[in-house]
Design a protein around this motif. Structure first.
Motif, PDB file in Angstrom:
ATOM      1  N   ASP A  77      20.469 -24.614 -19.972  1.00 53.34           N
ATOM      2  CA  ASP A  77      21.605 -23.709 -20.160  1.00 53.34           C
ATOM      3  C   ASP A  77      22.462 -23.737 -18.900  1.00 53.34           C
ATOM      4  N   GLU A  78      23.643 -24.342 -18.987  1.00 59.32           N
ATOM      5  CA  GLU A  78      24.510 -24.519 -17.822  1.00 59.32           C
ATOM      6  C   GLU A  78      24.974 -23.177 -17.245  1.00 59.32           C
ATOM      7  N   LYS A  79      25.137 -22.176 -18.110  1.00 60.77           N
ATOM      8  CA  LYS A  79      25.615 -20.871 -17.632  1.00 60.77           C
ATOM      9  C   LYS A  79      24.528 -20.116 -16.872  1.00 60.77           C
ATOM     10  N   LYS A  80      23.305 -20.216 -17.366  1.00 63.16           N
ATOM     11  CA  LYS A  80      22.205 -19.477 -16.734  1.00 63.16           C
ATOM     12  C   LYS A  80      21.504 -20.283 -15.646  1.00 63.16           C
ATOM     13  N   ASN A  81      21.811 -21.597 -15.550  1.00 62.22           N
ATOM     14  CA  ASN A  81      21.104 -22.486 -14.621  1.00 62.22           C
ATOM     15  C   ASN A  81      19.598 -22.416 -14.832  1.00 62.22           C
ATOM     16  N   TYR A  82      19.208 -22.554 -16.099  1.00 58.19           N
ATOM     17  CA  TYR A  82      17.808 -22.354 -16.437  1.00 58.19           C
ATOM     18  C   TYR A  82      17.539 -23.023 -17.782  1.00 58.19           C
ATOM     19  N   PHE A  83      16.341 -23.560 -17.947  1.00 65.63           N
ATOM     20  CA  PHE A  83      15.970 -24.082 -19.258  1.00 65.63           C
ATOM     21  C   PHE A  83      16.006 -22.962 -20.291  1.00 65.63           C
ATOM     22  N   ASN A  84      16.453 -23.289 -21.482  1.00 67.00           N
ATOM     23  CA  ASN A  84      16.363 -22.347 -22.598  1.00 67.00           C
ATOM     24  C   ASN A  84      14.958 -22.483 -23.193  1.00 67.00           C
ATOM     25  N   THR A  85      14.092 -21.573 -22.806  1.00 67.22           N
ATOM     26  CA  THR A  85      12.681 -21.636 -23.200  1.00 67.22           C
ATOM     27  C   THR A  85      12.365 -20.759 -24.405  1.00 67.22           C
TER      28      THR A  85
ATOM     29  N   LYS B  66      18.865 -30.769 -12.855  1.00 70.41           N
ATOM     30  CA  LYS B  66      19.608 -29.513 -12.696  1.00 70.41           C
ATOM     31  C   LYS B  66      18.666 -28.316 -12.577  1.00 70.41           C
ATOM     32  N   GLN B  67      17.569 -28.359 -13.352  1.00 69.74           N
ATOM     33  CA  GLN B  67      16.608 -27.269 -13.256  1.00 69.74           C
ATOM     34  C   GLN B  67      15.942 -27.252 -11.887  1.00 69.74           C
ATOM     35  N   LEU B  68      15.601 -28.418 -11.362  1.00 71.08           N
ATOM     36  CA  LEU B  68      14.981 -28.458 -10.043  1.00 71.08           C
ATOM     37  C   LEU B  68      15.957 -27.972  -8.981  1.00 71.08           C
ATOM     38  N   ARG B  69      17.222 -28.341  -9.112  1.00 73.00           N
ATOM     39  CA  ARG B  69      18.240 -27.829  -8.185  1.00 73.00           C
ATOM     40  C   ARG B  69      18.303 -26.311  -8.238  1.00 73.00           C
ATOM     41  N   ALA B  70      18.219 -25.754  -9.461  1.00 71.50           N
ATOM     42  CA  ALA B  70      18.243 -24.302  -9.607  1.00 71.50           C
ATOM     43  C   ALA B  70      17.012 -23.663  -8.958  1.00 71.50           C
ATOM     44  N   ASN B  71      15.865 -24.327  -9.048  1.00 73.92           N
ATOM     45  CA  ASN B  71      14.649 -23.808  -8.419  1.00 73.92           C
ATOM     46  C   ASN B  71      14.750 -23.816  -6.887  1.00 73.92           C
ATOM     47  N   TYR B  72      15.671 -24.611  -6.355  1.00 74.29           N
ATOM     48  CA  TYR B  72      15.874 -24.705  -4.909  1.00 74.29           C
ATOM     49  C   TYR B  72      16.864 -23.658  -4.390  1.00 74.29           C
ATOM     50  N   GLU B  73      17.224 -22.710  -5.222  1.00 70.60           N
ATOM     51  CA  GLU B  73      18.307 -21.766  -4.890  1.00 70.60           C
ATOM     52  C   GLU B  73      18.143 -21.140  -3.504  1.00 70.60           C
TER      53      GLU B  73
ATOM     54  N   ASN C 115      19.145 -30.830   0.623  1.00 68.91           N
ATOM     55  CA  ASN C 115      20.350 -31.651   0.558  1.00 68.91           C
ATOM     56  C   ASN C 115      20.284 -32.664  -0.581  1.00 68.91           C
ATOM     57  N   ILE C 116      19.106 -33.272  -0.745  1.00 70.19           N
ATOM     58  CA  ILE C 116      18.990 -34.426  -1.630  1.00 70.19           C
ATOM     59  C   ILE C 116      19.103 -34.051  -3.101  1.00 70.19           C
ATOM     60  N   ILE C 117      18.439 -32.989  -3.526  1.00 71.41           N
ATOM     61  CA  ILE C 117      18.367 -32.667  -4.959  1.00 71.41           C
ATOM     62  C   ILE C 117      19.760 -32.421  -5.536  1.00 71.41           C
ATOM     63  N   GLY C 118      20.564 -31.622  -4.848  1.00 70.59           N
ATOM     64  CA  GLY C 118      21.930 -31.381  -5.324  1.00 70.59           C
ATOM     65  C   GLY C 118      22.763 -32.646  -5.320  1.00 70.59           C
ATOM     66  N   ALA C 119      22.537 -33.512  -4.330  1.00 71.06           N
ATOM     67  CA  ALA C 119      23.301 -34.758  -4.235  1.00 71.06           C
ATOM     68  C   ALA C 119      22.994 -35.690  -5.406  1.00 71.06           C
ATOM     69  N   ILE C 120      21.745 -35.655  -5.896  1.00 70.91           N
ATOM     70  CA  ILE C 120      21.390 -36.492  -7.040  1.00 70.91           C
ATOM     71  C   ILE C 120      22.200 -36.088  -8.264  1.00 70.91           C
ATOM     72  N   VAL C 121      22.329 -34.791  -8.488  1.00 66.60           N
ATOM     73  CA  VAL C 121      23.126 -34.290  -9.614  1.00 66.60           C
ATOM     74  C   VAL C 121      24.593 -34.693  -9.446  1.00 66.60           C
TER      75      VAL C 121
END
Length: 388
Positions: free
Chosen positions: A86-94, A259-266, A271-277
């Motif tokens: 879910d792009e708005k929530k920055n989270y998997f829709n579980t 994207k989920q891993l990037r969100a978990n890094y909040e 540096n690297i995870i966001g750059a991959i996205v």
């Protein structure tokens, strides 16, 4: 052992047929049409091993639309329902995972669940607390679309997120049904197992992004990308695998998992995870610019699928390229035999390959196929090695 599986996409169906070799399996999906196809031994997805197994008569499997029977039947309930990002929530829709658990617990409070769906880091522990049960286990899945059953029969590793005798029993169940027996087995805590899944897929995305960025540099400087990649890959620490440039990483897993891993890094320095996205967006921008530089009036998109022998084009990178071209006023047409409609994203779908070749000034193809050889001068691709 009796096992029920909920959700019959790539993950669920591959696990169903894997386990049905030696276990008794009930396989449930909310889509009745999918159940009907499977009861007729027809695969709803493109996967040659899955179709081969469906044609067998010695598997212990019942494809059923009956949820209650599936819950009551089994020692373990495997959840393989979709968890889109879910792009708005920055989270998997579980929500689909929780729906299965809630409905199953209402029928059978002692039910034991194995989650195969990809989930955020820390999710399983949250579920245990929410539902007041320790009978929820996460076991990550590592498979490729189009090779889902093969990758279960020949797994790289088996990981179960519970350090216990029960965790070992679950691991043994998957190992005993695999064709390869010399497979590493790792029991971890649930949160670590969730992290293994996301970090694994994000590393794969990193590798795709790296070789794509190398290719961007080579093409921008009129260098031979193949020679550079071959030379880099001769270092045994790097290797010559998973290095064929593309229009970006896509498919169902890599975009959402990164994207989920990037969100978990909040709240964690990174540096690297966001750059991959971000690198994936940059790559699609570059590919679109290279096509636009050819000044086409009509751009033909040859296949929406990411890989050969696949019928899936969820989140394929070519769709991002299409949107960029259309935003510049370029007419885009699509040749994709698996599409049933006349349009895709408001682009005309052409069913006749000869018409497609003739109408297209530039033909864009993530992977070069033999039928494109006759119009090779029109084709734009970054497929250097002729493999996925």
């Amino acid at each position: 052992m009796n096992v029920s599986i909920f959700g019959l996409g790539y993950v669920g169906l591959a696990n169903t047929l894997l386990l049905a070799q030696n276990e008794h399996v009930k396989a449930y999906d909310i889509v009745k049409k999918k159940i009907d196809m499977l009861q007729e031994k027809k695969s709803p997805i493109e996967d040659k091993e899955i179709q081969k197994f469906l044609n067998r008569n010695d598997l212990n499997v019942d494809f059923t639309p009956n949820f209650i029977d599936s819950v009551k039947f089994s020692d373990y309930l495997i959840i393989a329902t979709p968890t889109d990002y879910d792009e708005k929530k920055n989270y998997f829709n579980t929500s689909t995972v929780e729906e299965v658990i809630e409905k199953a617990l209402a029928i059978r409070p002692d039910a034991t669940f194995i989650i195969k769906s990809t989930v955020p880091v820390g999710y399983t522990e949250e579920l245990k607390e929410k539902y007041g049960t320790d009978n929820i286990i996460f076991s990550p899945e590592f498979l490729r679309e189009g090779r889902a059953l093969y990758d279960n029969l020949h797994p790289s590793r088996i990981i179960v997120g519970e350090c216990s005798e029960r965790g070992q029993e679950i691991a043994n169940m998957f190992l005993e049904n695999a064709h390869d027996k010399d497979v590493p087995v790792l029991l971890t805590h649930s949160t670590e197992a969730e992290a293994i899944k996301l970090f694994s897929n994000t590393y794969l995305a990193l590798r795709v992004a790296y070789f794509n960025e190398l290719d961007t540099y080579a093409e921008s400087r009129s260098l031979n990308s193949k020679q550079i990649i071959e030379g880099v890959g001769l270092d045994p620490r790097i290797g010559s695998h998973y290095n064929n440039p593309s229009f970006g990483y896509g498919g169902y897993c890599l975009p959402k998992d990164t994207k989920q891993l990037r969100a978990n890094y909040e709240d964690v320095p990174s540096n690297i995870i966001g750059a991959i996205v971000e690198a994936n967006t940059t790559r699609k921008d570059f590919i679109a610019e290279q096509i636009l530089a050819k000044d086409p009036k009509v751009v033909g998109i040859y296949r929406l699928t990411m890989k050969a022998n696949s019928d899936n084009f969820r989140y394929s990178s070519i769709q991002g390229v299409m949107k960029r071209l259309k935003a510049k006023g370029i007419e885009v047409v699509v040749f994709e035999p698996t599409l049933k409609g006349e349009e895709f994203f408001k682009s005309k779908v052409i069913k006749d390959f000869e018409e497609f070749k003739n109408i297209s000034d530039v033909i864009v193809s993530n992977r070069f196929e033999p039928e494109l050889q006759a119009v090779e001068e029109k084709v734009y691709t970054r497929d250097i090695f002729g493999r996925d």
